[in-house]
Design an enzyme around this catalytic site. Structure first.
Site, short mmCIF file in Angstrom:
data_model
loop_
_atom_site.label_atom_id
_atom_site.label_comp_id
_atom_site.label_asym_id
_atom_site.label_seq_id
_atom_site.Cartn_x
_atom_site.Cartn_y
_atom_site.Cartn_z
CG ASP A 49 89.07 -45.67 -120.82
OD1 ASP A 49 87.98 -45.60 -121.40
OD2 ASP A 49 89.94 -46.51 -121.10
CE1 TYR A 52 97.44 -44.97 -122.05
CE2 TYR A 52 96.00 -43.10 -122.50
CZ TYR A 52 97.09 -43.89 -122.85
OH TYR A 52 97.83 -43.59 -123.96
CE LYS A 138 76.11 -73.19 -132.82
NZ LYS A 138 77.36 -72.63 -132.33
CE LYS A 311 69.61 -70.53 -138.93
NZ LYS A 311 70.38 -69.50 -139.65
CB CYS A 448 106.71 -82.92 -104.51
SG CYS A 448 108.35 -82.41 -104.00
CB CYS A 454 110.61 -79.11 -104.56
SG CYS A 454 110.28 -79.79 -106.18
S1 IVH Z 1 71.20 -68.73 -136.38
C1 IVH Z 1 67.87 -67.06 -134.02
N1 IVH Z 1 72.87 -69.87 -138.03
O1 IVH Z 1 75.66 -70.03 -133.26
C2 IVH Z 1 68.99 -67.81 -134.59
N2 IVH Z 1 73.69 -69.24 -135.90
O2 IVH Z 1 74.56 -70.99 -130.72
C3 IVH Z 1 70.28 -67.12 -134.46
N3 IVH Z 1 76.07 -69.67 -135.58
O3 IVH Z 1 75.16 -66.90 -131.78
C4 IVH Z 1 71.47 -67.88 -134.87
N4 IVH Z 1 76.47 -70.52 -137.57
O4 IVH Z 1 77.09 -67.14 -133.47
C5 IVH Z 1 72.71 -69.34 -136.81
N5 IVH Z 1 74.23 -70.83 -139.63
C6 IVH Z 1 74.08 -70.32 -138.42
C7 IVH Z 1 75.15 -70.20 -137.51
C8 IVH Z 1 74.92 -69.67 -136.24
C9 IVH Z 1 77.00 -70.18 -136.40
C10 IVH Z 1 76.34 -69.23 -134.19
C11 IVH Z 1 75.92 -67.81 -133.88
C12 IVH Z 1 74.98 -67.91 -132.72
C13 IVH Z 1 75.34 -69.25 -132.16
C14 IVH Z 1 74.17 -69.84 -131.40
#
Ligand code: IVH
Length: 718
Positions: A49, A52, A138, A311, A448, A454
């Protein structure tokens, strides 16, 4: 004018003639426009910054002196685009954790066992009692935290380092899936957490729009989501197809839910989207079935997932299990293996890199691997082909994981065509020089030997020169460089800055119109001023990449000093070519060579590669040619106050420090005006000796240099 001053080209504004000032006004306006673009649109600022601001101040000073230059296009007349400092920092009320991964069934079983043992220890869980897990896809996006107070969205932040993230509230307000106000009865405070992502189709459409507008495209939906969220102008984020699934919480007061599955229902009642595929499983068998179902559905989901998350459903049990380092013991990410597919190997091609290294590449019958068409895969080197024994015509297995380059894993023996020939690595380079291939580095890398002559290497060097981390010239990517090279428009990097002389010729070329040529030339002009580290990286010195280029720029400060030192080191090495150790380099070879060897991450091997490069007249000519056309901006050195206590002193830290890290000690010494180096020489003023110090402490005593203990240093420096 000294050469150094010319390199930096910064005449005081009141010394400029009107002609000079007009040229400088244009240069600064273009440069500011470029940095505005990098900052606002590309999410990739390249200057601080402060730098800039300096550009704008200089422009303003010129306009104050020559008001006739002010017009509606001047950056000083554009309101509303002045960058604020990047995003403010937000400390998360509860840390944002990550998840441990399980890739195999054994690892998953290990997780189930740990949870059961933990609960049996901490609670009165019976051996046959079921532990329910909430299972969720996930999503491959980025996690964020949204703070609601009395139901009102207050602040939204990225995960950052888990403790502190960036405030992207304004941008998040533009995401439709994120309610500005919670529906129904809301707690006094709650951090709702989840994933911001982009659907695959929307991502592809967005990339097409970006491309049509000549803007940056993204490699995958995840990068696109991250780049879109980190826009400094929320109105740009608003045009991006971002989505949000909620799945966790941070602080929540009061908390009405007792299980994770209940919380998901609460989230829905507040107005959030919760992944409809989330499912409560009562046994490990059900969990495994969920994983299989998700694996099968993965290709047809509208968004990318890279695994599933399990979970423990009961929150009291989650609390009992707690955390280990930064991941909960009660959850795990069960990752999918990399995507694979089978396809025909049409043949093996040889690519020539900019240093002449030959890389074999599999030429594949195009195949869809997890949503991406793959037609090429690296085969790394001759040894790898030998190991895989893949042959033209084979059916091969191709794998793609995340962003990595697709790989060939092996061939399918039953489908090998009769008479398929074992591959023999070519003995001659495919380049027009047809040089004999040389083996080096234990026979793994083949090269090469055409070197500077080249044409394949020349094209690759030019490609590297204009690439993103070097001169980043928009409009010269892809096949343009190669076409320009083949038609004689470009031979050496300096030719790029002479392309404006060939404007007419370029316009006559197929696919080049008035506008695209103008854009290309403007992109080139905007790069006539370049930072020293980019300049060093762009030249393509063997073994010097982006990170080392930055270190070199820091060490030598400005372009002239750097080049003079490189030439001196190269001369010294030519005169003293015998094997040498880093510690003795300055004495046995010379001061410039010694200094180079002692630069962080360099050492004798790299220094020698650099010296060989600078002893090649052609390379030096390329640099000199560029210098005549460019302004290479040095690295701003810290201004050291005249009364700084350690001004003009050179300090060395050696041994282990117990009350601070080496970096902290170094930073403090620099604050006090000292230069901190790694090796002890006659020029050293002070050596701070920690625990278990070795040769440096001895050398300091031998040379009669002042030494002090860590305690004494702390007293002196605080
Ligand atoms: S739970 C304490 N649930 O995975 C638990 N994470 O590798 C916190 N993620 O940083 C995360 N889908 O960006 C959870 N259904 C889901 C998820 C999820 C994607 C990502 C999230 C996290 C990363 C961890």
């Amino acid at each position: 004018m000294s050469r150094a001053a010319k390199f930096k080209a910064a005449l005081a504004v009141d010394e400029l003639t009107e002609r000079q000032a007009r040229a400088e006004h244009k240069r600064l306006s273009d440069e500011i426009a470029l940095h505005d673009k990098l900052y606002y649109e590309k999410d990739a600022p390249e200057i601080s910054d402060a730098d800039y601001d300096r550009l704008r101040q200089r422009l303003k000073a010129i306009e104050d002196r020559f008001p006739q230059f002010v017009d509606m296009f001047s950056p000083t007349q554009r309101v509303g685009t002045t960058p604020t400092t990047a995003f403010a920092k937000v400390r998360h009320a509860r840390p944002m954790l990550s998840l441990d991964n399980a890739f195999t069934d054994e690892e998953l079983q290990g997780f189930f066992d740990r949870v059961r043992r933990g609960l049996e220890r901490e609670t009165d869980l019976k051996p046959d009692e079921e532990i329910a897990f909430n299972c969720e896809p996930k999503i491959d996006g980025l996690s964020i935290s949204l703070r609601y107070e009395d139901g009102e969205f207050i602040v939204g932040a990225t995960r950052g380092d888990g403790t502190t993230g960036e405030d992207v509230t304004a941008n998040l307000r533009t995401v439709e899936d994120i309610p500005h106000r919670l529906k129904g009865k809301a707690p006094r405070v709650v951090d709702v957490r989840g994933e911001v992502y982009m659907e695959r189709q929307a991502f592809e459409e967005m990339n097409r729009r970006q491309e049509a507008a000549g803007e940056k495209t993204f490699a995958n939906p995840r990068n696109a989501a991250a780049g879109s969220l980190r826009q400094l102008d929320a109105s740009i984020t608003a045009t991006r197809p971002l989505r949000f699934f909620a799945y966790a919480w941070g602080e929540a007061e009061p908390r009405s839910w007792k299980t994770h599955s209940e919380y998901l229902k609460v989230l829905r009642s507040w107005g959030f989207r919760v992944n409809p595929l989330s499912h409560l499983c009562r046994t490990p068998e059900e969990v495994r079935a969920f994983y299989r179902k998700m694996s099968a559905e993965r290709p047809s989901l509208p968004y990318d997932i890279d695994g599933v998350v399990y979970k423990v459903d009961r929150i009291d049990w989650q609390d009992q299990l707690g955390f280990v380092s930064r991941a909960p013991r009660w959850a795990i990410a069960h990752k999918f293996p990399a995507e694979q597919a089978r396809t025909r190997l049409n043949g093996i091609l040889i690519q020539v890199g900019r240093t002449g290294a030959l890389t074999p590449v599999a030429d594949l019958e195009p195949v869809n691997v997890g949503g991406v068409m793959v037609a090429r895969a690296t085969l790394h080197n001759a040894d790898e082909i030998e190991r895989l024994d893949v042959r033209a015509g084979d059916m091969v297995i191709v794998q793609r994981a995340g962003d990595v380059i697709p790989q060939v894993l092996g061939y399918v023996p039953e489908q090998r065509p009769k008479g398929a020939h074992k591959y023999h690595f070519p003995t001659h380079c495919p380049c027009p020089l047809k040089t004999r291939v040389q083996s080096e580095e234990g026979g793994v890398v083949r090269r090469c030997s055409g070197g500077l002559e080249c044409p394949f290497q020349q094209v690759e060097r030019l490609r590297h020169f204009v690439s993103r981390n070097c001169f980043d010239i928009d409009g010269l990517g892809g096949t343009h460089i190669e076409n320009f090279f083949n038609d004689g428009l470009l031979k050496v990097p300096g030719d790029i800055f002479r392309l404006h002389e060939k404007e007419r010729e370029i316009k006559k070329r197929e696919g080049w119109g008035e506008i695209s040529v103008r854009n290309l030339l403007a992109a080139i002009e905007a790069r006539r001023t370049i930072s020293l580290d980019r300049f060093i990286n762009a030249i393509g010195i063997p073994l010097i990449g982006e990170a080392t280029a930055k270190i070199l720029a820091q060490e030598y400060g400005d372009g002239d000093a750097w080049l003079d030192e490189m030439l001196a080191a190269a001369r010294e090495r030519k005169k003293a070519p015998d094997a040498v150790k880093k510690e003795k380099a300055a004495v046995e070879v010379g001061p410039s060579y010694g200094r180079l060897c002692n630069v962080e991450q360099i050492g004798v091997t790299t220094a020698d590669a650099m010296c060989a490069f600078f002893n090649e007249g052609h390379n030096v000519e390329i640099i000199r040619d560029l210098r005549r056309q460019l302004t290479v901006e040095g690295v701003a050195r810290r201004a050291i106050a005249a009364d700084a206590p350690l001004r003009d002193k050179t300090v060395v830290f050696t041994g282990e420090l117990s009350t601070m890290t080496r970096d902290e000690a170094k930073a403090r010494a620099e604050e006090l005006g000292a230069k901190v180096t790694d090796s002890v020489s006659k020029k050293t003023s002070l050596v701070v000796v920690g625990e278990n110090a070795g040769s440096k402490a001895r050398k300091a005593t031998e040379l009669g240099i002042q030494t002090m203990t860590e305690d004494e240093w702390v007293k002196l420096s605080s």
